[in-house]
Design an enzyme around this catalytic site. Structure first.
Site, PDB file in Angstrom:
ATOM      1  N   PHE A  48       0.879  -1.184   0.000  1.00 10.16           N
ATOM      2  CA  PHE A  48       0.000   0.000   0.000  1.00 10.16           C
ATOM      3  C   PHE A  48       0.911   1.227   0.000  1.00 10.16           C
ATOM      4  CE2 PHE A  48      -4.644   0.531   1.411  1.00 10.16           C
ATOM      5  CZ  PHE A  48      -5.108  -0.416   0.517  1.00 10.16           C
TER       6      PHE A  48
ATOM      7  N   GLN B 139      -7.716  14.496   4.359  1.00 10.87           N
ATOM      8  CA  GLN B 139      -7.123  13.696   3.280  1.00 10.87           C
ATOM      9  C   GLN B 139      -8.032  13.663   2.046  1.00 10.87           C
ATOM     10  OE1 GLN B 139      -6.481   9.132   3.539  1.00 10.87           O
ATOM     11  NE2 GLN B 139      -4.468  10.104   3.480  1.00 10.87           N
TER      12      GLN B 139
ATOM     13  N   HIS C  31      -8.398  11.598  -1.315  1.00  2.71           N
ATOM     14  CA  HIS C  31      -7.938  10.330  -1.890  1.00  2.71           C
ATOM     15  C   HIS C  31      -7.776  10.500  -3.395  1.00  2.71           C
ATOM     16  CE1 HIS C  31      -7.747   6.113  -2.935  1.00  2.71           C
ATOM     17  NE2 HIS C  31      -7.754   5.774  -1.656  1.00  2.71           N
TER      18      HIS C  31
ATOM     19  N   LEU D 197     -15.286   5.571  -3.924  1.00  5.57           N
ATOM     20  CA  LEU D 197     -13.857   5.241  -3.859  1.00  5.57           C
ATOM     21  C   LEU D 197     -13.463   4.064  -4.744  1.00  5.57           C
ATOM     22  CD1 LEU D 197     -11.178   5.797  -2.148  1.00  5.57           C
ATOM     23  CD2 LEU D 197     -11.817   3.714  -0.952  1.00  5.57           C
TER      24      LEU D 197
ATOM     25  N   GLU E  33      -7.190   1.904  -2.967  1.00  8.07           N
ATOM     26  CA  GLU E  33      -5.742   1.923  -3.185  1.00  8.07           C
ATOM     27  C   GLU E  33      -5.224   0.511  -3.496  1.00  8.07           C
ATOM     28  OE1 GLU E  33      -3.786   4.755  -0.814  1.00  8.07           O
ATOM     29  OE2 GLU E  33      -2.130   3.413  -0.330  1.00  8.07           O
TER      30      GLU E  33
ATOM     31  N   ARG F 192      -0.762   9.248  -0.297  1.00  8.13           N
ATOM     32  CA  ARG F 192      -1.957   9.790  -0.954  1.00  8.13           C
ATOM     33  C   ARG F 192      -1.892  11.282  -1.255  1.00  8.13           C
ATOM     34  NH1 ARG F 192      -6.553   6.383   2.389  1.00  8.13           N
ATOM     35  NH2 ARG F 192      -6.086   4.443   1.294  1.00  8.13           N
TER      36      ARG F 192
ATOM     37  N   HIS G 208     -11.736  12.316   1.685  1.00  3.98           N
ATOM     38  CA  HIS G 208     -11.792  10.909   2.077  1.00  3.98           C
ATOM     39  C   HIS G 208     -11.741  10.691   3.582  1.00  3.98           C
ATOM     40  CE1 HIS G 208     -11.331   6.631   1.656  1.00  3.98           C
ATOM     41  NE2 HIS G 208     -10.131   6.625   2.208  1.00  3.98           N
TER      42      HIS G 208
ATOM     43  N   ARG H 214      -2.618  10.530   6.526  1.00  4.92           N
ATOM     44  CA  ARG H 214      -2.789   9.133   6.927  1.00  4.92           C
ATOM     45  C   ARG H 214      -2.324   8.207   5.814  1.00  4.92           C
ATOM     46  NH1 ARG H 214      -6.662   5.001   6.079  1.00  4.92           N
ATOM     47  NH2 ARG H 214      -8.143   6.355   5.002  1.00  4.92           N
TER      48      ARG H 214
HETATM   49  C1  LIG Z   1     -14.887   4.306   0.975  1.00  6.53           C
HETATM   50  C2  LIG Z   1     -13.876   4.183   2.080  1.00  6.53           C
HETATM   51  C3  LIG Z   1     -12.933   3.162   2.048  1.00  6.53           C
HETATM   52  C4  LIG Z   1     -11.997   3.042   3.074  1.00  6.53           C
HETATM   53  N1  LIG Z   1     -11.089   2.015   3.029  1.00  6.53           N
HETATM   54  C5  LIG Z   1     -10.203   1.866   4.048  1.00  6.53           C
HETATM   55  C6  LIG Z   1      -9.272   0.782   4.067  1.00  6.53           C
HETATM   56  O1  LIG Z   1      -9.268  -0.073   3.190  1.00  6.53           O
HETATM   57  N2  LIG Z   1      -8.402   0.700   5.111  1.00  6.53           N
HETATM   58  C7  LIG Z   1      -8.386   1.614   6.119  1.00  6.53           C
HETATM   59  O2  LIG Z   1      -7.576   1.492   7.026  1.00  6.53           O
HETATM   60  N3  LIG Z   1      -9.272   2.648   6.123  1.00  6.53           N
HETATM   61  C8  LIG Z   1     -10.170   2.782   5.137  1.00  6.53           C
HETATM   62  N4  LIG Z   1     -11.057   3.827   5.157  1.00  6.53           N
HETATM   63  C9  LIG Z   1     -11.174   4.635   6.359  1.00  6.53           C
HETATM   64  C10 LIG Z   1     -11.936   3.860   7.431  1.00  6.53           C
HETATM   65  O3  LIG Z   1     -12.819   2.941   6.807  1.00  6.53           O
HETATM   66  C11 LIG Z   1     -12.749   4.765   8.350  1.00  6.53           C
HETATM   67  O4  LIG Z   1     -11.920   5.757   8.865  1.00  6.53           O
HETATM   68  C12 LIG Z   1     -13.323   3.958   9.501  1.00  6.53           C
HETATM   69  O5  LIG Z   1     -14.029   2.836   9.033  1.00  6.53           O
HETATM   70  C13 LIG Z   1     -14.226   4.790  10.373  1.00  6.53           C
HETATM   71  O6  LIG Z   1     -14.747   3.948  11.353  1.00  6.53           O
HETATM   72  P1  LIG Z   1     -15.494   4.533  12.616  1.00  6.53           P
HETATM   73  O7  LIG Z   1     -15.909   3.377  13.446  1.00  6.53           O
HETATM   74  O8  LIG Z   1     -14.673   5.595  13.228  1.00  6.53           O
HETATM   75  O9  LIG Z   1     -16.792   5.250  11.988  1.00  6.53           O
HETATM   76  P2  LIG Z   1     -18.052   4.658  11.110  1.00  6.53           P
HETATM   77  O10 LIG Z   1     -17.801   3.279  10.616  1.00  6.53           O
HETATM   78  O11 LIG Z   1     -18.374   5.715  10.157  1.00  6.53           O
HETATM   79  O12 LIG Z   1     -19.166   4.546  12.210  1.00  6.53           O
HETATM   80  C14 LIG Z   1     -19.773   5.686  12.776  1.00  6.53           C
HETATM   81  C15 LIG Z   1     -20.909   5.227  13.658  1.00  6.53           C
HETATM   82  O13 LIG Z   1     -21.376   6.343  14.383  1.00  6.53           O
HETATM   83  C16 LIG Z   1     -22.783   6.370  14.370  1.00  6.53           C
HETATM   84  N5  LIG Z   1     -23.179   7.775  14.571  1.00  6.53           N
HETATM   85  C17 LIG Z   1     -22.680   8.889  13.991  1.00  6.53           C
HETATM   86  N6  LIG Z   1     -23.293   9.999  14.466  1.00  6.53           N
HETATM   87  C18 LIG Z   1     -24.200   9.569  15.377  1.00  6.53           C
HETATM   88  C19 LIG Z   1     -25.151  10.215  16.205  1.00  6.53           C
HETATM   89  N7  LIG Z   1     -25.314  11.560  16.224  1.00  6.53           N
HETATM   90  N8  LIG Z   1     -25.938   9.441  17.003  1.00  6.53           N
HETATM   91  C20 LIG Z   1     -25.811   8.090  17.016  1.00  6.53           C
HETATM   92  N9  LIG Z   1     -24.931   7.427  16.250  1.00  6.53           N
HETATM   93  C21 LIG Z   1     -24.126   8.156  15.447  1.00  6.53           C
HETATM   94  C22 LIG Z   1     -23.182   5.746  13.048  1.00  6.53           C
HETATM   95  O14 LIG Z   1     -24.455   5.194  13.134  1.00  6.53           O
HETATM   96  C23 LIG Z   1     -22.101   4.672  12.897  1.00  6.53           C
HETATM   97  O15 LIG Z   1     -22.527   3.490  13.540  1.00  6.53           O
HETATM   98  C24 LIG Z   1     -11.986   3.966   4.136  1.00  6.53           C
HETATM   99  C25 LIG Z   1     -12.927   4.999   4.161  1.00  6.53           C
HETATM  100  C26 LIG Z   1     -13.860   5.122   3.141  1.00  6.53           C
HETATM  101  C27 LIG Z   1     -14.826   6.262   3.184  1.00  6.53           C
END
Ligand SMILES: Cc1cc2nc3c(=O)[nH]c(=O)nc-3n(C[C@H](O)[C@H](O)[C@H](O)COP(=O)(O)OP(=O)(O)OC[C@H]3O[C@@H](n4cnc5c(N)ncnc54)[C@H](O)[C@@H]3O)c2cc1C
Length: 607
Positions: free
Chosen positions: A113, A233, A235, A245, A248, A281, A346, A381
């Site tokens: 990566f 960031q 992407h 997306l 990568e 990136r 991103h 990142r």
């Molecule tokens: C398309 C894409 C591909 C990616 N691919 C990769 C990868 O291959 N490898 C990597 O390391 N990173 C990757 N990333 C980054 C990574 O996936 C994210 O940073 C990470 O998954 C975020 O996880 P999280 O648990 O912080 O938030 P999320 O998975 O976004 O979860 C947020 C949670 O908060 C809840 N929530 C939000 N606001 C409220 C509220 N007011 N009240 C109640 N609930 C709320 C939602 O319901 C949800 O359950 C990618 C990002 C994207 C966008």
């Protein structure tokens, strides 16, 4: 009022990992989430999870790559902890049944990566996040952890001492989307925000519509500083029409970027003579936009990402999901044609300031995952580092919140960590408009139950007043913010554009004073939810832009036309923005470069 030991707000990867860890410490845990857990945005993660598993790899190399990738704005205690704990977290996932892609000998596959000195990215096809969510959700169900899904958290229940570091968090107040009730949730031991990224601040983003930065905005208004918010960031490979997306992983497997003249741009124009497409990136995004601005873009808008030479068998085996995305969203068959791509918002490197145990300066309030800033990613990142971050620091936050002793943190938080005042030449006032939209003003409230009750009362009044009126629709205000952020606070930034963005954000904030909810229903009222989310988007847009205007240098993802060089003498420091009860204060705190085994010396960053 509902009561649990530990409340986790959000059920994406960070929230699920935190809940499991707190449960393992014997806590009564509950998750409160606006989406069902497996619909969280973690499910969209495609490419993989970095961890130094191979005998020829090491946590020290992973830590070094991460610090270099951060452009020396990451904190060494966070980076070292992360790189040391990531392998164990991946092994734990595998024991829970995560269906990792494997080599012929059965070992978990690892691919290269961007910015990694060793192939270190474990993956499950190009659907890593989907499998990660399902694997951990199974554990949550197995353990009987309570999940309040389709509950939208409106605000935190925090005491209101003048000094934020003396405040305590006792829980949250949430709107039950199915019934319209507004209820309090008391967290006896701790409340963990795991609400994900703020992508909806921009209009060309890989993030889902639910990614509105609710957690950072709530924490900010409650008194927790936001850290390094300007570090956004972009992407390099998103589909031009939607922002969807293209992982990568495509470049990791050998995909090539071409400009309109069919030149392999990364080498032909010297952007990254060693790593080419697999440079970090920020480097690749700037290269693509430089080509497009120089007239070498296709249709003046995008470049091509070609994976045809990898062959059908390998593409289907490792990147099948990418074929579907290109076909469904651009009508392009990736087996026969190159795919159109351009940079898109991103990820947020910055967020809620926390220490290595996930705790903020407000006692009992934690954050993990993309909404938090520990600070691991600094100014940029590395791909594949967000998923291990949410595993490592989600687990630490859950364990600490449940009361287990995981050692004192080295990273300081809150005003005590301040080293310098900020100097912001803003063309407009920041923060609350005429004191009318200050969140934390519950009167002299002490005690856990009465703090939660006061927060419930405030939220009910706020919702009633939003539903009583015939004002502006939130969508107009949100569109204004997204447009100016995409225009002025993108990959390339300059003083005039950033000042214009601050003026536009101020205009949107004033406009928001007249906003009201038009759907009169109390149940499934997405108009109400989006109106509240829009307020959060405004606060975060302002924090991102203020930090970007103040940082007079070029570092990582933050490029400034007037300052096209990294200024280590003056700018190895974290940008901090405190809400300060509606009158935001900008200040700085030092970056920690002393790690567990060595001090990281800033070096020129080339790939
Ligand atoms: C398309 C894409 C591909 C990616 N691919 C990769 C990868 O291959 N490898 C990597 O390391 N990173 C990757 N990333 C980054 C990574 O996936 C994210 O940073 C990470 O998954 C975020 O996880 P999280 O648990 O912080 O938030 P999320 O998975 O976004 O979860 C947020 C949670 O908060 C809840 N929530 C939000 N606001 C409220 C509220 N007011 N009240 C109640 N609930 C709320 C939602 O319901 C949800 O359950 C990618 C990002 C994207 C966008």
């Amino acid at each position: 009022m509902y009561e649990h030991d530990v409340l986790v707000v959000g059920a994406g990867g960070a929230g699920l990992r935190a809940a499991i860890a707190a449960h393992e410490e014997g806590a009564d845990v509950a998750m409160v989430t606006k989406l069902h857990p497996v619909r969280s945005h973690t499910g969209a993660a495609e490419g993989g999870i970095n961890a130094a598993l191979h005998p020829e790899d090491s946590w020290e190399l992973h830590a070094y790559d991460t610090m270099k990738g951060s452009d020396y704005l990451g904190d060494a205690p966070a980076i070292d902890t992360f790189a040391q704990d990531a392998p164990e977290e991946v092994i734990q996932l595998e024991h829970w049944g995560m269906p990792f892609s494997r080599e012929d000998d059965g070992k978990v596959s690892q691919r290269p990566f961007g910015g990694l000195s060793h192939p270190r990215t474990t993956y499950a096809g190009a659907e890593t996040g989907h499998h990660l969510l399902h694997t951990m959700y199974e554990q949550v169900v197995k353990r009987g952890i309570e999940v309040y899904d389709e509950w939208y958290v409106l605000d935190l229940a925090v005491t209101d001492e003048d000094d934020p570091s003396e405040r305590e968090c006792h829980g949250v107040v949430a709107y039950d989307i199915q019934t319209g009730e507004i209820e309090g949730f008391k967290g006896r031991k701790g409340t963990i925000l795991a609400t994900g990224g703020p992508g909806q601040v921009f209009d060309h983003t890989t993030n889902a519509v639910a990614n509105t930065g609710d957690g950072p905005a709530m924490a900010y208004r409650a008194g927790v500083p936001l850290e390094d918010m300007e570090m956004i960031q972009f992407h390099p490979t998103t589909l031009p029409s939607t922002g969807v997306l293209i992982s990568e992983g495509v470049r990791g497997e050998g995909g090539i970027l071409y400009n309109a003249e069919k030149e392999r741009l990364m080498f032909e124009h010297g952007y990254a003579n060693n790593d080419g497409e697999l440079a970090s990136r920020d480097v690749v995004s700037r290269a693509e936009l430089t080509e497009i601005n120089a007239g070498r873009g296709i249709e003046d808008e995008y470049v091509h990402l070609d994976m045809r030479h990898l062959g059908e068998e390998r593409i289907i085996d490792r990147l099948e999901n990418i074929l579907h995305l290109a076909e469904d969203f651009e009508g392009v068959d990736g087996l026969d044609e190159p795919m159109p791509v351009k940079p898109g918002q991103h990820y947020a490197m910055g967020g809620i300031e926390v220490d290595e145990n996930g705790e903020s300066c407000i006692s009992g309030l934690y954050a993990a995952g993309e909404c938090a800033c520990v600070s691991l990613h600094g100014a940029n990142r590395l791909g594949g580092n967000a998923l291990p971050e949410l595993l490592v620091f989600g687990a630490r936050a859950g364990t600490d919140a449940a009361g287990a002793d995981i050692g004192a943190p080295e990273i300081e938080t809150g005003y005590e960590a301040k080293s310098e005042d900020g100097d912001l030449d803003s063309p407009v006032e920041l923060g609350a408009v005429g004191g009318t939209d200050v969140a934390a003003d519950g009167g002299a409230v002490t005690g856990a139950a009465s703090t939660v009750e006061a927060a419930v009362e405030r939220a009910r009044e706020r919702v009633d007043s939003l539903m009583d009126g015939d004002g502006v629709n939130h969508a107009e205000v949100r569109a204004d913010i997204q447009e100016t952020m995409t225009e002025n606070v993108n990959v390339f930034r300059n003083e005039d554009g950033l000042k214009q963005a601050l003026r536009d954000i101020r205009g949107a904030r004033e406009h928001y004073q007249d906003v009201s909810v038009h759907d009169p229903s109390r149940t499934y009222n997405t108009d109400l939810i989006q109106t509240i989310e829009t307020r959060n988007i405004i606060d975060l847009a302002e924090a991102i832009t203020a930090g970007a205007l103040a940082r007079e240098e070029f570092r990582g993802a933050h490029w400034r036309q007037e300052y096209q060089y990294r200024d280590d003498e003056n700018w190895i420091k974290h940008t901090m923005l405190a809400w300060n009860d509606g009158d935001p204060e900008l200040y700085y705190k030092p970056v920690i470069l002393e790690g567990a085994e060595k001090t990281y010396e800033p070096k020129e960053r080339s790939y």
